[in-house]
Scaffold this motif. Structure first.
Motif, PDB file in Angstrom:
ATOM      1  N   LEU A   1     -17.645   3.560   2.918  1.00 14.21           N
ATOM      2  CA  LEU A   1     -18.284   3.315   3.638  1.00 14.21           C
ATOM      3  C   LEU A   1     -19.250   2.466   2.556  1.00 14.21           C
ATOM      4  N   GLU A   2     -19.585   3.031   1.317  1.00 20.15           N
ATOM      5  CA  GLU A   2     -19.931   2.219   0.629  1.00 20.15           C
ATOM      6  C   GLU A   2     -19.354   1.306  -0.794  1.00 20.15           C
ATOM      7  N   GLU A   3     -17.798   1.953  -0.537  1.00 19.40           N
ATOM      8  CA  GLU A   3     -16.654   1.800  -1.402  1.00 19.40           C
ATOM      9  C   GLU A   3     -16.472   0.113  -0.965  1.00 19.40           C
ATOM     10  N   ASN A   4     -17.014   0.659   0.953  1.00 19.24           N
ATOM     11  CA  ASN A   4     -15.779  -1.426   1.687  1.00 19.24           C
ATOM     12  C   ASN A   4     -16.850  -2.112   1.374  1.00 19.24           C
ATOM     13  N   SER A   5     -18.223  -1.899   1.459  1.00 23.36           N
ATOM     14  CA  SER A   5     -18.861  -2.843   1.303  1.00 23.36           C
ATOM     15  C   SER A   5     -19.158  -3.143   0.124  1.00 23.36           C
ATOM     16  N   ARG A   6     -18.720  -2.579  -1.010  1.00 25.64           N
ATOM     17  CA  ARG A   6     -18.680  -3.455  -2.609  1.00 25.64           C
ATOM     18  C   ARG A   6     -17.308  -4.174  -2.636  1.00 25.64           C
ATOM     19  N   SER A   7     -16.504  -4.158  -1.829  1.00 22.84           N
ATOM     20  CA  SER A   7     -15.078  -4.305  -2.349  1.00 22.84           C
ATOM     21  C   SER A   7     -15.244  -5.422  -0.913  1.00 22.84           C
ATOM     22  N   SER A   8     -16.038  -6.331   0.040  1.00 21.01           N
ATOM     23  CA  SER A   8     -16.002  -7.322   0.682  1.00 21.01           C
ATOM     24  C   SER A   8     -15.980  -8.241   0.045  1.00 21.01           C
ATOM     25  N   ARG A   9     -15.602  -9.274   0.854  1.00 24.03           N
ATOM     26  CA  ARG A   9     -15.273 -10.627  -0.278  1.00 24.03           C
ATOM     27  C   ARG A   9     -16.324 -10.941  -0.149  1.00 24.03           C
ATOM     28  N   ALA A  10     -17.390 -11.014   0.739  1.00 22.16           N
ATOM     29  CA  ALA A  10     -18.773 -12.165   0.750  1.00 22.16           C
ATOM     30  C   ALA A  10     -19.585 -11.648  -0.707  1.00 22.16           C
ATOM     31  N   ARG A  11     -19.013  -9.980  -0.442  1.00 23.99           N
ATOM     32  CA  ARG A  11     -20.312  -9.976  -1.705  1.00 23.99           C
ATOM     33  C   ARG A  11     -19.611  -9.932  -3.224  1.00 23.99           C
ATOM     34  N   VAL A  12     -18.191 -10.219  -3.266  1.00 28.02           N
ATOM     35  CA  VAL A  12     -17.739 -10.194  -4.202  1.00 28.02           C
ATOM     36  C   VAL A  12     -18.178 -12.152  -4.826  1.00 28.02           C
ATOM     37  N   ASP A  13     -17.362 -12.295  -3.859  1.00 25.64           N
ATOM     38  CA  ASP A  13     -18.055 -13.879  -3.687  1.00 25.64           C
ATOM     39  C   ASP A  13     -19.517 -14.471  -3.614  1.00 25.64           C
ATOM     40  N   ALA A  14     -20.849 -13.579  -3.400  1.00 24.46           N
ATOM     41  CA  ALA A  14     -21.903 -13.836  -4.227  1.00 24.46           C
ATOM     42  C   ALA A  14     -22.535 -13.693  -5.314  1.00 24.46           C
ATOM     43  N   ALA A  15     -21.254 -12.572  -5.855  1.00 22.59           N
ATOM     44  CA  ALA A  15     -21.437 -12.346  -7.437  1.00 22.59           C
ATOM     45  C   ALA A  15     -21.279 -13.396  -8.206  1.00 22.59           C
ATOM     46  N   ALA A  16     -19.929 -13.533  -7.626  1.00 20.36           N
ATOM     47  CA  ALA A  16     -19.846 -14.830  -8.595  1.00 20.36           C
ATOM     48  C   ALA A  16     -20.863 -16.179  -8.627  1.00 20.36           C
ATOM     49  N   LYS A  17     -21.262 -16.077  -7.494  1.00 24.24           N
ATOM     50  CA  LYS A  17     -22.022 -17.215  -7.533  1.00 24.24           C
ATOM     51  C   LYS A  17     -23.010 -17.060  -8.683  1.00 24.24           C
ATOM     52  N   SER A  18     -23.314 -15.366  -8.045  1.00 26.03           N
ATOM     53  CA  SER A  18     -25.008 -15.603  -8.930  1.00 26.03           C
ATOM     54  C   SER A  18     -24.997 -16.036 -10.602  1.00 26.03           C
ATOM     55  N   PHE A  19     -22.949 -15.710 -10.759  1.00 28.59           N
ATOM     56  CA  PHE A  19     -22.979 -15.785 -12.438  1.00 28.59           C
ATOM     57  C   PHE A  19     -22.722 -17.713 -13.435  1.00 28.59           C
ATOM     58  N   GLY A  20     -23.024 -17.912 -11.617  1.00 25.66           N
ATOM     59  CA  GLY A  20     -22.644 -19.298 -12.327  1.00 25.66           C
ATOM     60  C   GLY A  20     -20.997 -19.553 -11.566  1.00 25.66           C
ATOM     61  N   LEU A  21     -20.158 -19.057 -10.863  1.00 31.59           N
ATOM     62  CA  LEU A  21     -19.032 -19.562 -11.461  1.00 31.59           C
ATOM     63  C   LEU A  21     -18.773 -19.793  -9.734  1.00 31.59           C
ATOM     64  N   GLU A  22     -17.521 -20.956  -9.829  1.00 34.82           N
ATOM     65  CA  GLU A  22     -17.207 -21.534  -8.537  1.00 34.82           C
ATOM     66  C   GLU A  22     -15.964 -21.632  -7.938  1.00 34.82           C
ATOM     67  N   PRO A  23     -14.898 -21.432  -7.143  1.00 37.09           N
ATOM     68  CA  PRO A  23     -13.814 -21.466  -7.195  1.00 37.09           C
ATOM     69  C   PRO A  23     -13.364 -22.335  -7.097  1.00 37.09           C
TER      70      PRO A  23
END
Length: 103
Positions: A70-92
């Motif tokens: 469950l932890e692996e699935n939650s950490r690799s979800s697309r929304a989490r990756v997008d949220a982490a990218a936004k927190s670093f100032g990255l945009e698509p």
């Protein structure tokens, strides 16, 4: 009556060993059977106890494995990756920003 003493315990032992050999063999068999029954019961209880501990350990490991999945699935979800990218100032990347190199 005379003061003569008979060795009563010797007479009893002689009588038992000379005339009741089958009874002695049966008594020895009963004692051996009783000791074997007690030993087997003890070994069975130890085995059942060990089996219970192993079942509990197995259930604990299965629960831990499920939690890790469950932890692996939650950490690799697309929304989490997008949220982490936004927190670093990255945009698509937008279509206008793409550059295709052809050799």
């Amino acid at each position: 009556m005379s003061n003569e003493r008979y060795p009563l315990h010797q007479i009893i032992l002689d009588d038992i060993f000379s005339h009741n050999k089958v009874a002695i063999l049966l008594l020895i068999g009963i004692v051996i059977s009783a000791v074997a029954t007690i030993w087997i019961t003890h070994q069975t209880r130890l085995s059942v106890s060990e089996q219970g501990q192993l079942i509990q350990e197995n259930q604990k490991l299965e629960s831990q494995y499920t939690n890790l999945q469950l932890e692996e699935n939650s950490r690799s979800s697309r929304a989490r990756v997008d949220a982490a990218a936004k927190s670093f100032g990255l945009e698509p990347i937008k279509k206008e920003q793409e550059i295709i190199l052809v050799e």
